[in-house]
Design an enzyme around this catalytic site. Structure first.
Site, PDB file in Angstrom:
ATOM      1  N   TRP A 320       0.847  -1.152   0.123  1.00 43.49           N
ATOM      2  CA  TRP A 320      -0.034   0.120   0.125  1.00 43.49           C
ATOM      3  C   TRP A 320       1.010   1.366  -0.076  1.00 43.49           C
ATOM      4  CZ3 TRP A 320      -1.659  -4.102   3.051  1.00 43.49           C
ATOM      5  CH2 TRP A 320      -2.632  -4.691   2.727  1.00 43.49           C
ATOM      6  N   CYS A 404      -2.685   3.613   3.699  1.00 36.48           N
ATOM      7  CA  CYS A 404      -3.338   2.212   3.045  1.00 36.48           C
ATOM      8  C   CYS A 404      -4.225   2.485   1.916  1.00 36.48           C
ATOM      9  CB  CYS A 404      -4.040   1.726   4.232  1.00 36.48           C
ATOM     10  SG  CYS A 404      -4.880   0.070   3.824  1.00 36.48           S
ATOM     11  N   CYS A 405      -5.478   2.312   2.128  1.00 35.57           N
ATOM     12  CA  CYS A 405      -6.391   2.281   0.874  1.00 35.57           C
ATOM     13  C   CYS A 405      -7.516   3.517   1.039  1.00 35.57           C
ATOM     14  CB  CYS A 405      -7.435   1.207   0.958  1.00 35.57           C
ATOM     15  SG  CYS A 405      -6.745  -0.224   1.312  1.00 35.57           S
ATOM     16  N   GLY A 722      -9.794  -1.546  -2.131  1.00 36.38           N
ATOM     17  CA  GLY A 722      -8.867  -0.584  -1.564  1.00 36.38           C
ATOM     18  C   GLY A 722      -7.696  -0.458  -2.232  1.00 36.38           C
TER      19      GLY A 722
END
Length: 747
Positions: A320, A404-405, A722
């Site tokens: 990520w 992250c997402c 994500g």
């Protein structure tokens, strides 16, 4: 050249303020992609070598592990991929794709990871570490209560960062090229000397952490020096700006194996240096693209050593490495620059890939040319995600990034305590079964009670009011144990696995978020809808536990823009979000909530019994906030409208993940029309207050063919929940789950 020559002055010159530097100096770009260049001869040679290594890694599972030393910013000799052709240098270890042993999160995880790949740690190193060091994982399990252990082992709370690095911290890596390490050290030393007053535990901890940050800054400088660079002073040109920024990120992934090691929001910053060098004749457009291509190659080479269980939860070996692109400034100017285009263009020059995780900050006011280019790249590469800048900008300003997402935070001024997610569908079964787990049994074979004070529902047909009342009681108990578990984890992570390098590139006083999460929202909504609008009969085992359900009649399913069921999903998320806020958090962190599963929706299915919506034991959940597979039957727009009903700011401030798969023909007969129609869909979706969208424009048959003939599709990239992943890196079960999702044939 003087390192600040040609830059417009501002308060950024007298204090650490990268956002002000960008605002004063960047050049918005509203044109199209015609200026972009192909990859240079050096990049061509470098990427050819990188691709061969990546393919070898895919075939072997792993290329190598450094087993004679542990993780650290400056503990490895310099490493190169192809020194003669590298414009941007630096690897995590002394060899490309060799992974690092990071024992500070959890030593047992290291042992399992090494054993899975046939490696053993140096015997003396192992002996010394076990004798003298305690890990984050050890500390957590020393402090866990019986209930915390139980909700973890049943799968009610899953993916907790209690045995691995938490991640989701975005260092402001731009500070190194703009100010240099010497100035950053000076600021930290001053901050340390200014912490006065009563020596409470908070004060003592902050002083210790800043001292560790000072050591980390010195280590970053020492590591960079091994590659022949002096980063004590600011960068003097675009090449140094990109290189120095990358050294900051490289230090982060040398020191930590966090679950999400995001890059931040860097294209406007880098563009300032590139534009200055272009104006001065020090750089060509070919050279500018070469810098970005080579930076991205290095980001694609980042790796961490992880267990098979971790890889099952988070498929595809993701890091990520999220880079936020575009968005609008608070002054009304677009934040799109030519370097945002250059960054996206790496998907063409280097082939599609999941990393870095390219995240477009979508606004109604974005230049139409940029919107169309992003739409085209989504359809060609499958590698982009979109998030609503018009929702986030009023909260975070225009210098935020995505960890992250879907987790937004101001760069260098905020950090997050990551907390995985809770299984809302399993919690609903607890409401029906009186707080007893539907799957777990003790050694004598008896059902295991997880929640107290919940009366089992023994009616022949489930009564909505009874189930709903019980469910809220379960959520109340769950919220308390969830907060307490998170507090324990992050207390111990700060104590035993502190991210000094990343936090050194933050302000000394930061805002903290406590990021909770939920999975199974669509299952719960459909189950409650079935109970309310149809007749649901539990099938109970000899212990009286509901292990299956029969449904008589029809019920409205989430994902069809039907408020009867959509509102149930919204209400449950809102209730749980408010329940979490009732309990004190570690370091006064602000509680937030996400609807996100990554690829763990498959694992959640294995850990959850049959549910009242008709889903059977072991079947996967829908990803993120998505409707269950095949139940959103009224078209893509209706499905999107259902997801758009969740309230981002008040209930789901950590983000709402939605993945849409749509057949190309649903967007139009010609490519230009498909590009335009996808832009219209995203404009309409985000105008409703929706937060996030993954876009896969493809037919199901493509994935079926890729499953049968993976050798034909080495770079097939898809969005999952994500993040993006190479389809071939998913397990068989995960591929089947992706293929089973709804592929909309009409808008």
């Amino acid at each position: 050249m003087n390192y600040w020559q040609g830059f417009k002055p501002g308060k950024w010159q007298v204090q650490i303020d990268v956002a002000d530097f960008i605002k004063q100096n960047y050049t918005p770009y509203e044109g199209d992609e015609v200026f972009l260049k192909g990859k240079s001869p050096k990049t061509t040679a470098l990427w050819h070598k990188a691709e061969r290594l990546i393919q070898e890694e895919i075939e072997k599972g792993i290329i190598g592990v450094e087993t004679t030393r542990f993780s650290g910013i400056d503990v490895f000799d310099p490493g190169y991929l192809d020194k003669d052709n590298e414009v941007i240098v630096g690897l995590q270890t002394d060899e490309p794709l060799k992974r690092i042993v990071n024992p500070y999160g959890g030593y047992r995880m290291v042992k399992k990871s090494l054993a899975a790949y046939g490696y053993e740690l140096d015997a003396e190193l192992e002996s010394r570490f076990q004798e003298f060091c305690k890990t984050h994982n050890d500390g957590v399990f020393d402090a866990y209560t019986d209930q915390m252990r139980l909700v973890r082992s049943t799968g009610l709370l899953t993916g907790l960062p209690d045995a691995y690095g938490r991640g989701r911290i975005i260092g402001d890596y731009r500070r190194i090229p703009l100010y240099g390490i010497k100035a950053l050290l000076k600021g930290k030393i001053e901050d340390l000397s200014n912490i006065k007053g009563p020596t409470t535990s908070d004060v003592i901890r902050l002083r210790e952490e800043i001292s560790e940050q000072i050591r980390a800054l010195n280590a970053i400088q020492a590591m960079s020096a091994t590659y022949g660079f002096d980063i004590s002073k600011p960068a003097v040109n675009a090449t140094e700006a990109v290189q120095f920024l990358y050294f900051g990120y490289l230090a982060a992934i040398k020191e930590n194996n966090g679950a999400a090691m995001s890059l931040g929001r860097n294209t406007a910053f880098i563009d300032i240096f590139i534009e200055r060098d272009l104006d001065l004749g020090l750089l060509s457009e070919d050279g500018a693209q070469e810098l970005i291509d080579q930076l991205v190659i290095k980001l694609r080479m980042a790796r961490h050593l992880r267990t098979p269980e971790y890889n099952e939860l988070f498929a595809g070996d993701p890091n990520w490495i999220t880079e936020a692109l575009g968005g609008m400034g608070t002054d009304g100017r677009t934040m799109v620059t030519k370097t945002a285009y250059r960054f996206l263009h790496t998907l063409t020059n280097l082939s599609p890939a999941p990393e870095p995780n390219m995240t477009v900050l979508w606004s109604q006011e974005l230049p139409i040319a940029f919107k169309k280019y992003c739409s085209k790249m989504s359809q060609v590469t499958g590698a982009l995600q979109y998030e609503n800048d018009d929702l986030m900008r009023p909260i975070y300003g225009d210098d935020y990034g995505i960890a992250c997402c879907v987790s937004a935070m101001e760069i260098g001024k905020a950090m997050q305590f990551f907390g995985a997610r809770t299984n809302l569908a399993k919690a609903l079964l607890y409401a029906i079964n009186g707080g007893v787990d539907e799957l777990k049994r003790d050694r004598g074979g008896a059902p295991v009670r997880v929640m107290e004070g919940i009366e089992p529902i023994e009616d022949a047909f489930l009564d909505f009011d009874k189930v709903y009342a019980n469910y809220l009681k379960v959520l109340d108990q769950l919220a308390e144990v969830y907060v307490n578990t998170m507090n324990t984890i992050h207390y111990m992570h700060d104590k035993y696995a502190y991210e000094a390098g990343q936090m050194a590139l933050h302000d000394s006083q930061v805002h903290r978020y406590m990021a909770f999460g939920v999975a199974g929202v669509s299952l719960v909504a459909d189950s409650l809808s079935a109970i309310k609008f149809a007749n649901v009969k539990p099938v109970r085992d000899k212990n009286g536990i509901a292990v299956n359900f029969t449904i008589e009649g029809e019920y409205p399913a989430y994902g069809n823009d039907d408020d009867r069921v959509d509102q149930l999903a919204v209400d449950i998320v809102e209730y749980f979000s408010e329940a979490l806020k009732k309990y004190p958090t570690y370091r006064q962190a602000e509680p937030t909530l996400s609807i996100l599963t990554i690829t763990s929706n498959v694992v959640y299915g294995k850990k959850t019994g049959a549910t009242p919506d008709g889903r059977k034991l072991g079947e996967p959940f829908a990803p993120g906030a998505n409707p269950m597979h095949g139940r959103d039957k009224t078209g893509a727009l209706a499905s999107l409208n259902s997801v758009a009903k969740f309230d981002y700011e008040n209930s789901c401030k950590d983000g709402i993940s939605n993945t849409m798969s749509v057949a190309p023909q649903a967007l139009g007969k010609e490519s230009a029309l498909q590009v335009q129609n996808l832009v219209h869909i995203m404009d309409a979706y985000f105008a409703k207050g929706a937060f996030h969208l993954n876009v896969n424009v493809m037919n199901r048959e493509l994935l079926l063919n890729a499953m049968e003939h993976p050798e034909k599709y080495p770079n097939l990239t898809i969005r999952v929940s994500g993040y993006a992943v190479h389809f071939n890196r998913l397990s068989g079960e995960q591929k089947e789950e992706v293929i089973a999702r709804t592929f909309h044939e009409s808008a």
